[in-house]
Motif scaffolding. Structure first.
Motif, PDB file in Angstrom:
ATOM      1  N   UNK A  58      29.221  81.793  14.902  1.00 16.70           N
ATOM      2  CA  UNK A  58      30.103  82.842  15.408  1.00 16.70           C
ATOM      3  C   UNK A  58      30.028  82.895  16.927  1.00 16.70           C
ATOM      4  N   UNK A  59      31.088  83.403  17.549  1.00 13.32           N
ATOM      5  CA  UNK A  59      31.176  83.569  19.000  1.00 13.32           C
ATOM      6  C   UNK A  59      30.921  82.267  19.735  1.00 13.32           C
ATOM      7  N   UNK A  60      31.673  81.218  19.354  1.00 18.92           N
ATOM      8  CA  UNK A  60      31.534  79.903  19.967  1.00 18.92           C
ATOM      9  C   UNK A  60      32.886  79.388  20.428  1.00 18.92           C
ATOM     10  N   UNK A  61      32.839  78.433  21.343  1.00 14.67           N
ATOM     11  CA  UNK A  61      34.045  77.765  21.835  1.00 14.67           C
ATOM     12  C   UNK A  61      34.554  76.794  20.788  1.00 14.67           C
ATOM     13  N   UNK A  62      35.782  76.293  20.982  1.00 16.03           N
ATOM     14  CA  UNK A  62      36.383  75.389  20.002  1.00 16.03           C
ATOM     15  C   UNK A  62      35.787  73.986  20.011  1.00 16.03           C
ATOM     16  N   UNK A  64      32.995  71.440  19.342  1.00 18.12           N
ATOM     17  CA  UNK A  64      31.739  71.358  18.591  1.00 18.12           C
ATOM     18  C   UNK A  64      31.602  69.971  17.979  1.00 18.12           C
ATOM     19  N   UNK A  65      30.394  69.652  17.532  1.00 16.03           N
ATOM     20  CA  UNK A  65      30.113  68.373  16.883  1.00 16.03           C
ATOM     21  C   UNK A  65      29.099  68.609  15.765  1.00 16.03           C
ATOM     22  N   UNK A  66      29.087  67.703  14.790  1.00 19.21           N
ATOM     23  CA  UNK A  66      28.151  67.779  13.677  1.00 19.21           C
ATOM     24  C   UNK A  66      27.464  66.423  13.551  1.00 19.21           C
ATOM     25  N   UNK A  67      26.141  66.441  13.372  1.00 15.53           N
ATOM     26  CA  UNK A  67      25.379  65.204  13.204  1.00 15.53           C
ATOM     27  C   UNK A  67      24.233  65.463  12.229  1.00 15.53           C
ATOM     28  N   UNK A  68      23.401  64.449  12.024  1.00  9.82           N
ATOM     29  CA  UNK A  68      22.217  64.602  11.178  1.00  9.82           C
ATOM     30  C   UNK A  68      21.310  65.717  11.697  1.00  9.82           C
ATOM     31  N   UNK A  69      21.368  65.964  13.001  1.00  7.03           N
ATOM     32  CA  UNK A  69      20.488  66.957  13.623  1.00  7.03           C
ATOM     33  C   UNK A  69      21.026  68.379  13.537  1.00  7.03           C
ATOM     34  N   UNK A  70      22.236  68.556  13.061  1.00 10.14           N
ATOM     35  CA  UNK A  70      22.801  69.890  12.923  1.00 10.14           C
ATOM     36  C   UNK A  70      24.180  70.005  13.533  1.00 10.14           C
ATOM     37  N   UNK A  71      24.617  71.235  13.641  1.00 11.71           N
ATOM     38  CA  UNK A  71      25.902  71.563  14.251  1.00 11.71           C
ATOM     39  C   UNK A  71      25.637  71.961  15.699  1.00 11.71           C
ATOM     40  N   UNK A  72      26.401  71.379  16.622  1.00 11.44           N
ATOM     41  CA  UNK A  72      26.249  71.682  18.048  1.00 11.44           C
ATOM     42  C   UNK A  72      27.525  72.373  18.514  1.00 11.44           C
ATOM     43  N   UNK A  73      27.376  73.537  19.115  1.00 12.34           N
ATOM     44  CA  UNK A  73      28.528  74.305  19.578  1.00 12.34           C
ATOM     45  C   UNK A  73      28.202  74.956  20.915  1.00 12.34           C
ATOM     46  N   UNK A  74      29.247  75.303  21.626  1.00 13.74           N
ATOM     47  CA  UNK A  74      29.089  75.944  22.936  1.00 13.74           C
ATOM     48  C   UNK A  74      29.346  77.436  22.811  1.00 13.74           C
ATOM     49  N   UNK A  75      28.429  78.226  23.355  1.00 14.98           N
ATOM     50  CA  UNK A  75      28.578  79.676  23.349  1.00 14.98           C
ATOM     51  C   UNK A  75      28.794  80.130  24.779  1.00 14.98           C
ATOM     52  N   UNK A  76      29.818  80.968  24.995  1.00 12.38           N
ATOM     53  CA  UNK A  76      30.042  81.484  26.350  1.00 12.38           C
ATOM     54  C   UNK A  76      28.832  82.251  26.847  1.00 12.38           C
ATOM     55  N   UNK A 111      35.912  74.038  27.967  1.00  9.54           N
ATOM     56  CA  UNK A 111      35.321  72.921  27.241  1.00  9.54           C
ATOM     57  C   UNK A 111      36.321  72.360  26.243  1.00  9.54           C
ATOM     58  N   UNK A 112      36.425  71.025  26.198  1.00  8.70           N
ATOM     59  CA  UNK A 112      37.400  70.390  25.327  1.00  8.70           C
ATOM     60  C   UNK A 112      36.783  69.626  24.168  1.00  8.70           C
ATOM     61  N   UNK A 113      35.575  69.103  24.322  1.00 12.38           N
ATOM     62  CA  UNK A 113      35.021  68.292  23.257  1.00 12.38           C
ATOM     63  C   UNK A 113      33.513  68.145  23.415  1.00 12.38           C
TER      64      UNK A 113
END
Length: 186
Positions: A58-62, A64-76, A111-113
């Motif tokens: 929740x409360x993250x930018x659009x 993000x990426x997913x890998x074996x290590x988890x979900x990575x997302x940007x939070x303002x 952030x774009x990607x």
């Protein structure tokens, strides 16, 4: 929203499920047995086996990426401070991997990607025209590419990061170095 699985053999798409109230998703990633998408500042995961949908961040930018290590997302950042790269594990635990530079991600497009491998996250920032390389182990952040024409999506191959910018497709060694134009677009 309706999620469909498109078959590679050309047969009709299979409806995985309908998810009313979520609206059309924007960013979309399929990893193993889950489909992840961003909607209304949240990331949702649809289990492709059970077809159940759940909010996973929740409360993250659009971006993000997913890998074996988890979900990575940007939070303002809080109160206009710098954005943070978060890692969320399968059990829902979340922690800060890195704090990005103060000027990163500012403005309407920000952030774009995000692309991730076992060692680094690569964050494309439209606002500062930069791609940041974030060390997952230490959290250190450094520009991999600076002053490029609005970086968008990126992918990682064996030796380099390949990225789309507003005026072409480029490659840069993963460790840094000379940016090479691969193709023009437009």
């Amino acid at each position: 929203s309706t999620l469909k699985r498109v078959r590679r053999d050309g047969e009709a798409p299979e409806v995985v499920g309908h998810y009313p109230g979520l609206g059309p998703p924007t960013s979309f990633v399929v990893f193993k047995d889950g489909a992840y998408f961003w909607r209304k500042r949240s990331i949702h995961r649809v289990d492709l086996g059970t077809r159940e949908a759940a909010k996973v961040a929740d409360d993250v930018e659009r971006a993000f990426a997913v890998s074996e290590q988890g979900l990575f997302a940007l939070r303002p950042g809080d109160s206009g401070g710098p954005a943070r790269l978060l890692r969320t594990s399968g059990d829902g635990a979340s922690g800060t991997v890195a704090v990005l530079p103060e000027a990163a991600g500012r403005g309407e497009y920000g952030f774009r990607h995000v692309t991730v491998d076992d060692t680094y996250a690569f964050v494309s920032d439209w606002a500062s025209r930069c791609i940041y390389r974030v060390a997952l182990a230490s959290g250190s952040v450094e520009p991999l590419v600076e002053n490029t024409a609005f970086p968008l999506r990126s992918a990682i191959d064996r030796d380099r990061v390949v990225f789309q910018a507003a005026n072409g497709v480029y490659g840069v060694p993963r460790g840094g170095g000379k940016v090479e134009r691969i193709s023009e677009i437009g």
